[in-house]
Design a protein around this motif. Sequence first.
Motif, mmCIF file in Angstrom:
data_model
loop_
_atom_site.group_PDB
_atom_site.id
_atom_site.type_symbol
_atom_site.label_atom_id
_atom_site.label_comp_id
_atom_site.label_asym_id
_atom_site.label_seq_id
_atom_site.Cartn_x
_atom_site.Cartn_y
_atom_site.Cartn_z
ATOM 1 N N THR A 1 -3.233 2.594 31.513
ATOM 2 C CA THR A 1 -3.270 4.053 31.426
ATOM 3 C C THR A 1 -2.647 4.689 32.657
ATOM 4 O OG1 THR A 1 -5.311 3.916 30.116
ATOM 5 C CG2 THR A 1 -4.790 6.050 31.115
ATOM 6 N N LYS B 1 1.197 4.198 32.678
ATOM 7 C CA LYS B 1 1.886 5.097 31.753
ATOM 8 C C LYS B 1 1.992 6.501 32.353
ATOM 9 C CE LYS B 1 0.483 2.719 27.505
ATOM 10 N NZ LYS B 1 -0.370 2.790 26.295
ATOM 11 N N GLN B 2 0.916 6.941 33.005
ATOM 12 C CA GLN B 2 0.932 8.267 33.619
ATOM 13 C C GLN B 2 1.949 8.331 34.750
ATOM 14 O OE1 GLN B 2 -2.663 9.621 35.678
ATOM 15 N NE2 GLN B 2 -2.577 11.477 34.460
ATOM 16 N N GLU C 1 5.456 8.565 33.269
ATOM 17 C CA GLU C 1 5.755 9.918 32.812
ATOM 18 C C GLU C 1 6.069 10.827 33.987
ATOM 19 O OE1 GLU C 1 2.342 11.032 30.594
ATOM 20 O OE2 GLU C 1 2.782 9.695 28.903
ATOM 21 N N ALA C 2 5.329 10.644 35.082
ATOM 22 C CA ALA C 2 5.554 11.480 36.266
ATOM 23 C C ALA C 2 6.903 11.192 36.904
ATOM 24 C CB ALA C 2 4.439 11.254 37.291
ATOM 25 N N ASP D 1 1.900 17.248 35.784
ATOM 26 C CA ASP D 1 1.875 15.839 35.377
ATOM 27 C C ASP D 1 0.570 15.157 35.767
ATOM 28 O OD1 ASP D 1 2.075 15.346 38.108
ATOM 29 O OD2 ASP D 1 4.241 15.110 38.037
ATOM 30 N N GLY D 2 -0.290 15.862 36.507
ATOM 31 C CA GLY D 2 -1.583 15.291 36.878
ATOM 32 C C GLY D 2 -1.549 14.408 38.097
ATOM 33 N N ILE D 3 -0.362 14.223 38.703
ATOM 34 C CA ILE D 3 -0.234 13.351 39.861
ATOM 35 C C ILE D 3 0.339 14.088 41.064
ATOM 36 C CG2 ILE D 3 0.882 11.256 40.747
ATOM 37 C CD1 ILE D 3 0.899 10.162 37.953
ATOM 38 N N THR E 1 -5.312 13.438 37.728
ATOM 39 C CA THR E 1 -5.980 13.414 36.424
ATOM 40 C C THR E 1 -6.640 12.073 36.129
ATOM 41 O OG1 THR E 1 -4.374 15.012 35.585
ATOM 42 C CG2 THR E 1 -5.638 13.782 33.952
ATOM 43 N N TRP E 2 -5.935 10.969 36.444
ATOM 44 C CA TRP E 2 -6.464 9.652 36.086
ATOM 45 C C TRP E 2 -7.763 9.327 36.799
ATOM 46 C CZ3 TRP E 2 -7.409 6.233 39.941
ATOM 47 C CH2 TRP E 2 -6.714 6.389 41.136
#
Length: 213
Positions: free
Chosen positions: A72, A75-76, A79-80, A95-97, A113-114
């Motif tokens: 997970t 993958k994040q 995407e980032a 992007d949560g990062i 986010t993660w």
Amino acid sequence: KTILTVFPSPHNIIATEAATMSSNGCASPGCTKIVEKRLACPKCMQLGLPPVYFCSQECFKCSYSQHKTIHTIAKQIAEASSSPAPGTHRKTPPDGITCPLDSPQSLKLSLPTWANNYSFTGELRPTLLSPKRSITNPKVRRPDYADHFAGVSESEQRDRASNNNIRVYGPDELEGECNLRYACAMGREVLDEGGKALKVGVTTDEIDRFVHE
């Protein structure tokens, strides 16, 4: 044996299980069996993560619910890595990062986010990262791991797979252009300079900025 290691750095974000392969240990938490057949996680290989090995299919299945956490995260990160340039960041979904350089300190120190639902065992926490920094000097050669989202060197992976003995370097590699002695001296200098930025409360993102500049 470290089960999950996360390095929150703009240029080297990697989440991977680290089995001590020098002792041929199984990557499954709590398993002390020796890995005789290298049964690697196919998803890790698909995502380009460094392979980790398990002693059996049963052991892999039992630990998969914990192991798949790194999929997970990977993958994040992927995407980032393909997100728009810093100048267009505000017009695109977060992007949560990462966060823009001019973000308030409270946002910079917030969790990615993660990590919101991750069960931490200590007090250390990751924070959001600044946008990826670029190197504009054409004289700087980019190693192959610079373009890999997990910082994996494909050339090193190939070398490791094809060589079972300790490599002996010749005079050209030790003393020639871009030689190993020069690379080692530069690596030592970078570590010394980066060490000057260390103090309580400093994030690894800030250390990356210091070393980059």
